[in-house]
Design an enzyme around this catalytic site. Sequence first.
Site, mmCIF file in Angstrom:
data_model
loop_
_atom_site.group_PDB
_atom_site.id
_atom_site.type_symbol
_atom_site.label_atom_id
_atom_site.label_comp_id
_atom_site.label_asym_id
_atom_site.label_seq_id
_atom_site.Cartn_x
_atom_site.Cartn_y
_atom_site.Cartn_z
ATOM 1 C CB SER A 21 -0.988 -0.022 1.210
ATOM 2 O OG SER A 21 -1.982 0.720 1.112
ATOM 3 C CG ASN A 22 -0.425 4.668 -1.235
ATOM 4 O OD1 ASN A 22 -0.926 5.427 -0.644
ATOM 5 N ND2 ASN A 22 -0.944 4.103 -2.187
ATOM 6 N NE ARG A 23 4.590 8.663 4.498
ATOM 7 C CZ ARG A 23 5.161 9.483 3.943
ATOM 8 N NH1 ARG A 23 6.222 9.361 3.234
ATOM 9 N NH2 ARG A 23 4.790 10.664 4.526
#
Length: 211
Positions: A21-23
């Site tokens: 995923s990502n931030r």
Amino acid sequence: MRFLITAGPTREAIDPVRYISNRSSGRMGYALAGAVRHEGHEALLISGPTSLDVPEGVDFISVTTAQQMYEAVQDMVGGVDVAILCAAVADYRPISYSNQKIKKEVERMTLELERTPDILGSMRRVFGFRGVLVGFAAETQNLLAGARNKLEAKGCDMVVANDVSQPGVGFDASTNEVWLVRKGREEKLERDTKHRIALRIVQETLSLIAG
Ligand code: C5P
């Protein structure tokens, strides 16, 4: 006017307990949905996993993966006048999913990834969307060049460009500082809360329609 907004990250599962995923916190997209309601219009928010409350009066579809977000947008886009695609869609996903938790048996392992579907790039060409289209560009270098390129390549009416290399801007922050990039017109919105930035983006989008 009915707005569709995508928000948040997507999650691409590796096994039952792990994902890529990502931030992205989702705050910019949720603020946009709230701003649309504030301006008296209808909002449909299609969001990946976040810890945020859905703003009052906003229709909501919860998704996890890029593929699910793609399908939700494809299903819903027919009834909307404006689409603002703000989600930080994972660009790659594992090519295979392990039904069992992967054991740590080897010292090194390689995870093979494939591209996820490009939702923004499908809006005009695949979904036949004819309304106003706003994309986001999060870059760490060549911010405006990247945004101008996206404007053309994806058939957007406006691209909101974020320099995510600066602290307090873009990902996982409550403030933002963006450029609004349109054909022949570029404007910087100085650092402000995501709520106030969202209101400006929605007002600019409405002025595109009026103009
Ligand atoms: O190419 P890049 O990921 O920088 O593009 C960002 C823009 O494209 C954002 O508006 C984002 O929501 C959208 N996007 C998308 N589907 C993808 C990747 C990005 O809709 N698979």
